[in-house]
Design a protein around this motif. Structure first.
Motif, PDB file in Angstrom:
ATOM      1  N   GLY A  34       1.590   1.549   0.224  1.00 56.19           N
ATOM      2  CA  GLY A  34       2.150   2.862   0.495  1.00 56.19           C
ATOM      3  C   GLY A  34       2.430   3.002   1.983  1.00 56.19           C
ATOM      4  O   GLY A  34       1.822   2.309   2.785  1.00 56.19           O
ATOM      5  N   PRO A  35       3.321   3.837   2.372  1.00 55.31           N
ATOM      6  CA  PRO A  35       4.248   4.595   1.519  1.00 55.31           C
ATOM      7  C   PRO A  35       5.353   3.700   0.950  1.00 55.31           C
ATOM      8  O   PRO A  35       5.797   2.781   1.627  1.00 55.31           O
ATOM      9  CB  PRO A  35       4.825   5.639   2.490  1.00 55.31           C
ATOM     10  CG  PRO A  35       4.665   5.037   3.857  1.00 55.31           C
ATOM     11  CD  PRO A  35       3.492   4.137   3.809  1.00 55.31           C
ATOM     12  N   MET A  36       5.739   3.964  -0.299  1.00 48.90           N
ATOM     13  CA  MET A  36       6.716   3.101  -0.966  1.00 48.90           C
ATOM     14  C   MET A  36       8.136   3.574  -0.690  1.00 48.90           C
ATOM     15  O   MET A  36       8.398   4.764  -0.655  1.00 48.90           O
ATOM     16  CB  MET A  36       6.509   3.161  -2.491  1.00 48.90           C
ATOM     17  CG  MET A  36       5.200   2.578  -2.955  1.00 48.90           C
ATOM     18  SD  MET A  36       5.077   2.532  -4.760  1.00 48.90           S
ATOM     19  CE  MET A  36       4.518   4.181  -5.133  1.00 48.90           C
ATOM     20  N   ASN A  37       9.034   2.618  -0.525  1.00 42.07           N
ATOM     21  CA  ASN A  37      10.469   2.926  -0.561  1.00 42.07           C
ATOM     22  C   ASN A  37      10.910   2.618  -1.986  1.00 42.07           C
ATOM     23  O   ASN A  37      11.266   1.479  -2.297  1.00 42.07           O
ATOM     24  CB  ASN A  37      11.262   2.009   0.379  1.00 42.07           C
ATOM     25  CG  ASN A  37      10.947   2.236   1.851  1.00 42.07           C
ATOM     26  OD1 ASN A  37      10.982   3.352   2.324  1.00 42.07           O
ATOM     27  ND2 ASN A  37      10.653   1.164   2.562  1.00 42.07           N
ATOM     28  N   ARG A  90       6.139  -2.560   2.267  1.00 44.40           N
ATOM     29  CA  ARG A  90       7.207  -1.653   2.666  1.00 44.40           C
ATOM     30  C   ARG A  90       8.114  -2.335   3.698  1.00 44.40           C
ATOM     31  O   ARG A  90       7.623  -3.015   4.604  1.00 44.40           O
ATOM     32  CB  ARG A  90       6.611  -0.393   3.294  1.00 44.40           C
ATOM     33  CG  ARG A  90       7.624   0.671   3.665  1.00 44.40           C
ATOM     34  CD  ARG A  90       6.914   1.940   4.134  1.00 44.40           C
ATOM     35  NE  ARG A  90       6.183   1.720   5.385  1.00 44.40           N
ATOM     36  CZ  ARG A  90       6.689   1.887   6.593  1.00 44.40           C
ATOM     37  NH1 ARG A  90       7.947   2.271   6.739  1.00 44.40           N
ATOM     38  NH2 ARG A  90       5.962   1.664   7.675  1.00 44.40           N
ATOM     39  N   ILE A  91       9.407  -2.130   3.552  1.00 42.17           N
ATOM     40  CA  ILE A  91      10.341  -2.541   4.597  1.00 42.17           C
ATOM     41  C   ILE A  91      10.168  -1.544   5.740  1.00 42.17           C
ATOM     42  O   ILE A  91      10.388  -0.346   5.571  1.00 42.17           O
ATOM     43  CB  ILE A  91      11.785  -2.499   4.045  1.00 42.17           C
ATOM     44  CG1 ILE A  91      12.003  -3.649   3.083  1.00 42.17           C
ATOM     45  CG2 ILE A  91      12.816  -2.543   5.158  1.00 42.17           C
ATOM     46  CD1 ILE A  91      12.016  -5.011   3.747  1.00 42.17           C
ATOM     47  N   SER A 123      10.865  -0.938  -7.639  1.00 37.83           N
ATOM     48  CA  SER A 123      11.596   0.008  -8.487  1.00 37.83           C
ATOM     49  C   SER A 123      10.621   1.049  -9.021  1.00 37.83           C
ATOM     50  O   SER A 123       9.406   0.840  -9.021  1.00 37.83           O
ATOM     51  CB  SER A 123      12.227  -0.745  -9.660  1.00 37.83           C
ATOM     52  OG  SER A 123      11.199  -1.265 -10.489  1.00 37.83           O
ATOM     53  N   ALA A 124      11.157   2.157  -9.479  1.00 34.15           N
ATOM     54  CA  ALA A 124      10.301   3.205 -10.059  1.00 34.15           C
ATOM     55  C   ALA A 124       9.532   2.658 -11.269  1.00 34.15           C
ATOM     56  O   ALA A 124       8.352   2.950 -11.439  1.00 34.15           O
ATOM     57  CB  ALA A 124      11.149   4.405 -10.447  1.00 34.15           C
ATOM     58  N   GLU A 125      10.200   1.830 -12.084  1.00 38.23           N
ATOM     59  CA  GLU A 125       9.525   1.248 -13.255  1.00 38.23           C
ATOM     60  C   GLU A 125       8.267   0.491 -12.837  1.00 38.23           C
ATOM     61  O   GLU A 125       7.217   0.612 -13.454  1.00 38.23           O
ATOM     62  CB  GLU A 125      10.426   0.228 -13.983  1.00 38.23           C
ATOM     63  CG  GLU A 125      11.583   0.788 -14.746  1.00 38.23           C
ATOM     64  CD  GLU A 125      12.839   0.797 -13.881  1.00 38.23           C
ATOM     65  OE1 GLU A 125      12.728   0.938 -12.642  1.00 38.23           O
ATOM     66  OE2 GLU A 125      13.933   0.675 -14.448  1.00 38.23           O
ATOM     67  N   VAL A 175       4.764  -9.932  -0.765  1.00 35.35           N
ATOM     68  CA  VAL A 175       6.224 -10.000  -0.743  1.00 35.35           C
ATOM     69  C   VAL A 175       6.851  -8.990   0.213  1.00 35.35           C
ATOM     70  O   VAL A 175       6.525  -7.803   0.149  1.00 35.35           O
ATOM     71  CB  VAL A 175       6.789  -9.696  -2.153  1.00 35.35           C
ATOM     72  CG1 VAL A 175       8.309  -9.898  -2.185  1.00 35.35           C
ATOM     73  CG2 VAL A 175       6.117 -10.546  -3.218  1.00 35.35           C
ATOM     74  N   GLY A 176       7.751  -9.456   1.050  1.00 31.26           N
ATOM     75  CA  GLY A 176       8.580  -8.510   1.800  1.00 31.26           C
ATOM     76  C   GLY A 176       8.531  -8.668   3.306  1.00 31.26           C
ATOM     77  O   GLY A 176       8.612  -9.768   3.832  1.00 31.26           O
TER      78      GLY A 176
END
Ligand code: NCD
Length: 335
Positions: free
Chosen positions: A270-273, A229-230, A279-281, A167-168
């Motif tokens: 990684g690295p995550m935005n 990652r975007i 989301s953090a969850e 996804v993304g």
């Protein structure tokens, strides 16, 4: 295997061999003393023309745990920033006796140029080239999916029937490209989800189905949901209206996380935005394999370096109980 340049041309047999040797390597990484003598006397150069934290450290850890000497060469602060060409850099490394060169470069195809130029005799590992490929990332992702799917010993197994949804920012993602090719080789079914502006033009030639709606893709029950990652640094135009709109439609928030089947996993290279594509969850949930991916990355890169440098086909990987390994590993601990 002489080089590891991409997954598109990686034979199924070689892919499974890397994954299986990575299992052996992972076993050795559970020992108290993690260092193996296997590549003693060999020199691995990390040649990084683009920023990287985890990939560079991962290759460094992998090479060191196999007792290779490691030279880290980053383009910033080197003669490359004074205009030295890839050819001159390569020839310098050759003169220094590099046995393997791990290269990350902003230009798609740079690793292949290095491998086929005749400038060096070292084995070349692609650690990410432009928007082209990132084969060890795809291998560590496949390793992670396989481990979660089969548990304990998954040697020899492929990913037939596994549903993997990526996804993304597919357009700029070498991780997506390497995954698509490797997953197809291993028998998985791949779905890509992205805004139309972030889907590459040639996607119809890829062995994957494309959806534009993340909720529809989640309802389909993927075994693994890989969030990308975007890559704002590669974006030359506005590909989506606002970050908020992007995360509303294509981000993995708590609601979407809850809609996933109980045993499906959430991946991210990684690295995550945090707060944008994930989301953090979701990033911190028990389904997230983000840190497992990092740990598996070392085992997979140990396997790749081992097969390139020690491994003609007949070479035996270090098994957990081999007495020579144990002796040597103990020696290693005294240094
Ligand atoms: C990826 C890369 O550099 O291609 N990251 C990585 O290797 N850990 C993906 C990314 O930068 O988004």
């Amino acid at each position: 295997m002489r080089h590891l340049l991409d997954t598109k041309s990686l034979a199924r047999r070689d892919a499974l061999r890397i994954l299986d040797v990575a299992e052996d390597m992972a076993d050795t990484q559970r020992r108290e003393v993690k260092k193996l003598p296997t590549l003693r006397g060999k020199t691995v150069v990390n040649l990084f023309f683009e920023d990287s934290t985890r990939t560079r450290i991962s290759f460094e850890a992998a090479a060191k745990r196999l007792s290779a000497d490691v030279i880290n060469f980053s383009a910033k602060g080197s003669s490359v920033s004074k205009g030295e060409s890839l050819q001159d850099t390569a020839q310098t490394l050759q003169a220094m006796g590099a046995d393997a060169v791990v290269i990350r470069h902003g230009a798609s195809g740079a690793p292949r140029t290095l491998a086929t130029s005749g400038w060096i005799s070292a084995g070349v590992v692609n650690a990410g080239d432009g928007t082209h490929e990132h084969p060890t990332q795809a291998l560590l992702d496949a390793f992670t999916i396989r481990k979660r799917r089969f548990g304990g010993d998954s040697r020899g197994r492929d990913l037939a029937g596994a549903k993997v949804t990526i996804v993304g920012d597919i357009l700029h993602s070498r991780v997506a490209r390497s995954n698509v090719w490797l997953l197809e080789t291993l028998g998985a079914e791949v779905t890509l989800v992205a805004p139309p502006t972030l889907v590459p033009q040639d996607v119809s030639a890829w062995p994957a189905r494309v959806l534009y709606d993340l909720d529809e893709a989640i309802a389909d029950g993927p075994d693994a949901l890989m969030m990308l990652r975007i890559q704002l640094e590669r974006m030359t135009a506005a590909y989506f209206p606002t970050e908020r709109e992007y995360s509303r439609r294509w981000g993995l928030d708590a609601l979407r996380l809850a809609a996933l089947a109980p045993d499906s996993i959430v991946m991210h290279p990684g690295p995550m935005n945090r707060g944008l594509e994930i989301s953090a969850e979701a990033a911190d949930s028990p389904r997230s394999t983000v840190l497992e991916q990092v740990a598996n990355g070392v085992s997979v890169r140990m396997a790749a370096l081992y097969l390139l440098l020690a491994g003609a086909d007949e070479a035996t990987p270090p098994s957990q109980d081999s007495p020579t390994d144990k002796t040597d590993a103990t020696e290693g601990s005294t240094r």
